[in-house]
Scaffold this active site. Structure first.
Site, PDB file in Angstrom:
ATOM      1  CG  ASP A 182      12.436  -4.265   0.871  1.00  0.00           C
ATOM      2  OD1 ASP A 182      13.284  -3.372   0.697  1.00  0.00           O
ATOM      3  OD2 ASP A 182      12.053  -5.044  -0.019  1.00  0.00           O
ATOM      4  CD  GLN A 198      13.419  -6.281  -6.910  1.00  0.00           C
ATOM      5  OE1 GLN A 198      14.334  -6.335  -6.077  1.00  0.00           O
ATOM      6  NE2 GLN A 198      12.995  -5.141  -7.404  1.00  0.00           N
ATOM      7  CE  LYS A 234      16.941  -4.013  -4.469  1.00  0.00           C
ATOM      8  NZ  LYS A 234      15.528  -4.358  -4.539  1.00  0.00           N
TER       9      LYS A 234
END
Ligand code: NDP
Length: 283
Positions: free
Chosen positions: A123, A100, A56
């Site tokens: 997200d 994460q 990422k």
């Protein structure tokens, strides 16, 4: 059984196109003197998480974002993590924050995700963003299901009036996937671990999305002739190979279009994360 080979829906191709579109918009913003900041928060040093985090970060840098990774030790307290999130929420140079997952067991995942500023929640897991999505007006939408919609659009798969069966109801994939398909005028059935007679539901599906986490669970014999099959699953087998939740070999004898694993939905997730970061910066 279909005599024609199915159309292979390539996430690699669509991710590339998505990243190119995003890059153009990013370049335009940078040219106007704006900066776009993404911060990935990683707790602990789990090898699998590190691979995802590094990917990422690399992708974000390549696009021209200011990409940082905040690495905290495995035993960091939840309170300390929440303080770090507060600081990132208050930092005007950070437009997107990504925690994460999974978090260490001593942390309450919901409490941590709820602490994010919804406008920076790239997200799309914050309850405000889930609520907006359920009302059909989401902007920060979970990356994997949003990426699937981009693929369906790219390949001009007709959705309106089609019967879609989504197998899996997680907040990350299955549930938002079902909402997005419904918004595109599919008639949607959601199946899960308590569904009785999954095969009967699948037999009626024009579009199948598998997001279960069980290797090769869905068999071609269960599918309707000509179904469009989207396999979200990523399962590592004992021999080290990766496979999906659909038995690709038998399913491709019946499907009109199918995503491979790897190379299907997987590449769309990071590409969509970059798109979401851009949207967060534009808001
Ligand atoms: P979860 O474990 O959170 O959810 C799995 C879902 O599958 C649950 O809703 C569960 O039902 C359902 N389920 C379990 N067993 C069955 C069964 N026998 N029949 C029908 N439904 C069942 O997983 P995720 O949603 O996070 O991920 C699903 C898969 O997608 C995994 O393989 C994961 O690795 C992959 N994935 C891939 C991504 C990508 O980038 N391509 C991104 C995210 C995930 P219940 O709710 O009743 O427990």
């Amino acid at each position: 059984m279909s005599e024609q080979s199915p159309l292979i829906l390539s996430g690699k191709t669509v991710a590339k196109a998505t990243l190119m579109r995003t890059r153009q918009e990013v370049q335009a913003m940078l040219a106007q003197g704006h900066e776009i900041g993404l911060c990935v928060v990683q707790i602990g040093r789990c090898a699998a998480s590190s691979i995802y985090v590094n990917r990422k970060e690399a992708r974000a840098k390549k696009l021209g974002f200011i990409s940082t990774t905040l690495r905290l030790p495995e035993d960091v307290s939840e309170e300390a993590l929440l303080e770090q999130i507060d600081a990132l929420n208050a930092n005007d140079g950070v437009h997107g924050i990504l925690i994460q997952l999974p978090l260490p067991k001593h942390m309450n995942e919901q409490r941590v995700l709820d602490r994010l500023d919804p406008k920076k929640d790239v997200d799309g897991f914050h309850p405000i963003n889930s609520g907006l999505l359920s009302q059909g007006r989401g902007t920060l939408i979970p990356c994997t299901p949003k990426g699937v919609m981009t693929m369906l659009e790219h390949y001009e798969i007709a959705l309106s009036g089609k019967h879609a069966v989504v197998v899996g109801r997680s907040n990350i994939v299955g549930r938002p996937m079902a909402q997005l398909l419904e918004k595109s005028n599919c008639t949607v059935t959601i199946c899960h671990s308590r569904t009785t007679n999954l095969e009967a539901h699948l037999a009626m599906a024009d579009i199948v999305v598998a997001a279960v986490g069980i290797p090769k669970m869905i068999q071609g014999e269960w599918l309707k002739e000509g179904a469009v099959v989207i396999d979200v699953g990523i399962n590592r087998l004992e021999d080290g190979t990766i496979c999906g939740d659909v038995d690709f070999e038998s399913a491709s004898k019946v499907a009109s279009a199918i995503t491979p694993v790897p190379g299907g939905v997987g590449p769309m997730t990071i590409a969509t994360l970059m798109e979401n970061t851009l949207r967060a910066a534009q808001a």
